[in-house]
Design a protein around this motif. Sequence first.
Motif, short mmCIF file in Angstrom:
data_model
loop_
_atom_site.label_atom_id
_atom_site.label_comp_id
_atom_site.label_asym_id
_atom_site.label_seq_id
_atom_site.Cartn_x
_atom_site.Cartn_y
_atom_site.Cartn_z
N ALA A 1 -42.56 -10.95 69.93
CA ALA A 1 -41.52 -11.74 69.27
C ALA A 1 -41.86 -13.22 69.28
CB ALA A 1 -40.17 -11.50 69.95
N ALA A 2 -42.43 -13.71 70.39
CA ALA A 2 -42.79 -15.12 70.49
C ALA A 2 -43.87 -15.49 69.48
CB ALA A 2 -43.27 -15.44 71.91
N LEU A 3 -44.73 -14.53 69.14
CA LEU A 3 -45.79 -14.77 68.15
C LEU A 3 -45.30 -14.60 66.72
CD1 LEU A 3 -48.69 -12.95 70.02
CD2 LEU A 3 -48.66 -15.39 69.41
N GLY A 4 -44.05 -14.19 66.56
CA GLY A 4 -43.47 -14.07 65.23
C GLY A 4 -43.47 -12.66 64.67
N CYS A 5 -43.82 -11.66 65.48
CA CYS A 5 -43.80 -10.28 65.00
C CYS A 5 -42.37 -9.85 64.71
CB CYS A 5 -44.42 -9.34 66.03
SG CYS A 5 -46.17 -9.60 66.32
N GLU A 6 -42.17 -9.24 63.58
CA GLU A 6 -40.84 -8.77 63.17
C GLU A 6 -40.40 -7.61 64.05
OE1 GLU A 6 -39.18 -6.36 59.34
OE2 GLU A 6 -40.39 -8.15 58.93
N LEU A 7 -39.12 -7.62 64.45
CA LEU A 7 -38.52 -6.52 65.22
C LEU A 7 -37.47 -5.84 64.37
CD1 LEU A 7 -37.93 -8.27 68.69
CD2 LEU A 7 -40.00 -7.15 67.85
N ASP A 8 -37.26 -4.54 64.62
CA ASP A 8 -36.23 -3.82 63.87
C ASP A 8 -34.90 -3.91 64.62
OD1 ASP A 8 -36.25 -1.94 65.93
OD2 ASP A 8 -37.37 -0.44 64.79
N ALA A 9 -33.88 -3.17 64.13
CA ALA A 9 -32.54 -3.26 64.70
C ALA A 9 -32.50 -2.75 66.14
CB ALA A 9 -31.57 -2.46 63.84
N ARG A 10 -33.47 -1.92 66.54
CA ARG A 10 -33.52 -1.39 67.90
C ARG A 10 -34.51 -2.17 68.77
NH1 ARG A 10 -34.55 4.83 67.87
NH2 ARG A 10 -33.88 4.56 70.05
N SER A 11 -34.93 -3.34 68.29
CA SER A 11 -35.86 -4.22 69.01
C SER A 11 -37.26 -3.64 69.13
CB SER A 11 -35.32 -4.57 70.41
OG SER A 11 -34.12 -5.29 70.29
N ARG A 12 -37.61 -2.66 68.29
CA ARG A 12 -38.98 -2.18 68.23
C ARG A 12 -39.80 -3.13 67.35
NH1 ARG A 12 -36.46 0.96 71.18
NH2 ARG A 12 -36.72 3.23 71.26
N VAL A 13 -41.07 -3.30 67.66
CA VAL A 13 -41.94 -4.11 66.81
C VAL A 13 -42.19 -3.35 65.52
CG1 VAL A 13 -44.20 -5.19 66.59
CG2 VAL A 13 -43.01 -5.22 68.79
N THR A 14 -41.93 -3.99 64.40
CA THR A 14 -42.10 -3.34 63.10
C THR A 14 -43.58 -3.28 62.75
OG1 THR A 14 -39.95 -4.18 62.38
CG2 THR A 14 -41.48 -3.45 60.66
N VAL A 15 -44.07 -2.08 62.42
CA VAL A 15 -45.47 -1.88 62.05
C VAL A 15 -45.54 -1.01 60.81
CG1 VAL A 15 -46.36 -2.13 64.40
CG2 VAL A 15 -45.70 0.13 63.57
N ASN A 16 -46.69 -1.07 60.11
CA ASN A 16 -46.91 -0.13 59.01
C ASN A 16 -47.52 1.15 59.56
OD1 ASN A 16 -49.64 -0.61 59.40
ND2 ASN A 16 -49.95 -1.69 57.47
N ALA A 17 -47.94 2.05 58.69
CA ALA A 17 -48.46 3.35 59.12
C ALA A 17 -49.72 3.22 59.97
CB ALA A 17 -48.73 4.23 57.90
N ASN A 18 -50.41 2.08 59.88
CA ASN A 18 -51.64 1.86 60.63
C ASN A 18 -51.45 0.99 61.87
OD1 ASN A 18 -53.26 3.31 58.77
ND2 ASN A 18 -53.22 1.55 57.39
N GLY A 19 -50.21 0.68 62.19
CA GLY A 19 -49.95 -0.11 63.39
C GLY A 19 -50.01 -1.61 63.20
#
Length: 316
Positions: free
Chosen positions: A235-253
């Motif tokens: 989160a500090a690096l700006g990675c998007e989180l979803d509503a459950r605070s999981r890091v949002t990734v595409n199918a390849n991570g």
Amino acid sequence: MTHDYDVVIVGAGPAGLTAALTLGGAQRRVLLLDGGPPRNARATAAHNVFTRDGCAPTGLKTLGLRDLEPYDITVLHTPAREAKPFEDGFAIRHDGGWARARRLLFASGVRDRLPHIPGLRERWGLTVHHCPYCDGWPNRGAKLGVLGSHQEGHHLALNVRAWAGEVSLLTDGPDELTGEQREDLQRIIVPLYTQPITRVSGRDGLTVHFRGGKRLDLEGLFLNPTQVQNSGLPAALGCELDARSRVTVNANGMTSVHGIWAAGDMAGAAQYVTNAAANGMTAAVSLNTTLIHEDVRARGAAFHKSPGEDPQVGVT
């Protein structure tokens, strides 16, 4: 700029260990930061793990670290303390100083937040469990309880009933169930206890103490705890989180930040050991593919699509 490593991996659970193994086998210089014991360290055995069914989680980690020995992988038993973009890569601070890498892969997992019921945490992983696929078999035919309310409690009770001899649903207050959900529980014979719980006790089994003095003796208890990120760095690096605070990734991570991948529980993978490991490999292959493309371009070459090739082939 000279990087110390091609990749820094944060976290040495099944996802991080598998990612490290994959990248080491791809001849990458890897730094693996092991932030501590696995999330399931208190469990006596991990189940549904190919060739290692019943192995203790700490034993799986020991074997995973041993597998890394032939490769150019540095393992440090320290968490990542700080991370920041640095020219064409990232700088990561750990207990031994700073390291630089072209890519960053988070596999730092999540932390479980248990309900504030005295005695519950002390029995977590022993007689209090999260996943019936992991701990259902040792509790087959047992007298079990499910702690939860509304749809989540209803859903878990119906699942656990497939393993147990008896199941009771304990809501620790108002059940928040629909009339139809209560009828479901009656149909499959799941008693409902809505009294507030004051504490749990017991060594081999488990006794639930309700307000007013009533007690319920069980052989085990299942619940779905809330969870938070084990590391605040994504989160500090700006990675998007979803509503459950999981890091949002595409199918390849891939995360929303260029050059950063995430894998395992922290990125929303189904929370099984084998799933986390597979997720770690998928992210590592994707990450390595971008390094291959980058290295090829640096030498003046490029990958070219063949006529009629699927437009997604080779996309990184």
